[in-house]
Design a protein around this motif. Sequence first.
Motif, mmCIF file in Angstrom:
data_model
loop_
_atom_site.group_PDB
_atom_site.id
_atom_site.type_symbol
_atom_site.label_atom_id
_atom_site.label_comp_id
_atom_site.label_asym_id
_atom_site.label_seq_id
_atom_site.Cartn_x
_atom_site.Cartn_y
_atom_site.Cartn_z
ATOM 1 N N GLY A 85 -2.329 65.219 22.445
ATOM 2 C CA GLY A 85 -3.497 65.795 23.100
ATOM 3 C C GLY A 85 -3.772 65.249 24.491
ATOM 4 O O GLY A 85 -4.724 65.665 25.139
ATOM 5 N N SER A 86 -2.939 64.320 24.965
ATOM 6 C CA SER A 86 -3.139 63.776 26.314
ATOM 7 C C SER A 86 -2.904 64.855 27.362
ATOM 8 O O SER A 86 -2.027 65.700 27.216
ATOM 9 N N LYS A 87 -3.684 64.826 28.440
ATOM 10 C CA LYS A 87 -3.543 65.786 29.530
ATOM 11 C C LYS A 87 -2.404 65.344 30.433
ATOM 12 O O LYS A 87 -2.391 64.230 30.937
ATOM 13 N N VAL A 88 -1.429 66.224 30.639
ATOM 14 C CA VAL A 88 -0.270 65.941 31.487
ATOM 15 C C VAL A 88 -0.408 66.764 32.772
ATOM 16 O O VAL A 88 -0.634 67.968 32.728
ATOM 17 N N TYR A 89 -0.262 66.097 33.914
ATOM 18 C CA TYR A 89 -0.335 66.741 35.226
ATOM 19 C C TYR A 89 1.065 66.763 35.828
ATOM 20 O O TYR A 89 1.792 65.773 35.749
ATOM 21 N N LEU A 90 1.416 67.871 36.465
ATOM 22 C CA LEU A 90 2.797 68.056 36.923
ATOM 23 C C LEU A 90 2.933 68.603 38.342
ATOM 24 O O LEU A 90 4.044 68.914 38.757
ATOM 25 N N THR A 91 1.853 68.701 39.101
ATOM 26 C CA THR A 91 1.937 69.401 40.386
ATOM 27 C C THR A 91 2.509 68.573 41.532
ATOM 28 O O THR A 91 2.989 69.129 42.505
ATOM 29 N N GLY A 92 2.406 67.245 41.444
ATOM 30 C CA GLY A 92 2.816 66.390 42.552
ATOM 31 C C GLY A 92 1.705 66.148 43.553
ATOM 32 O O GLY A 92 1.837 65.346 44.466
ATOM 33 N N LYS A 93 0.582 66.823 43.370
ATOM 34 C CA LYS A 93 -0.603 66.637 44.220
ATOM 35 C C LYS A 93 -1.843 66.786 43.337
ATOM 36 O O LYS A 93 -2.752 67.565 43.634
#
Length: 124
Positions: A85-93
């Motif tokens: 359930g952890s939030k994963v960010y992938l945008t690089g910004k």
Amino acid sequence: MALGRGSALVLSLSLCFFLLHSHMAHAATTYTVGDRNGWTFNTVSWPKGKRFKAGDTLVFNYNPKIHNVVAVSRAGYNGCNTPKGSKVYLTGKDRIKLVKGQNFFICNIAGHCESGMKIAVNAV
């Protein structure tokens, strides 16, 4: 007692100054994680000496082909793992607003967290 035009103007200006100062005192701050180096290895000590508030924004700049950002629990931070359930960010910004209390972030690419690609931020 009636106020003269000069007194009313001074009172109005004082009120405006107070409101402006009050707003500025509560304005959120934006921090770039790792400063010019960005989100990379050995950023674990980056938060030291900084005072964070709830509502401040962390900006994570990184190459999304080789890193990510994961908001984790204390256990996830300490164990360098990603709880379900952890939030994963992938945008690089990525721009992440801090909540009051402890905020934990890691890169969950194999070996990255263990190499210091993690931060713990306490927001008051």
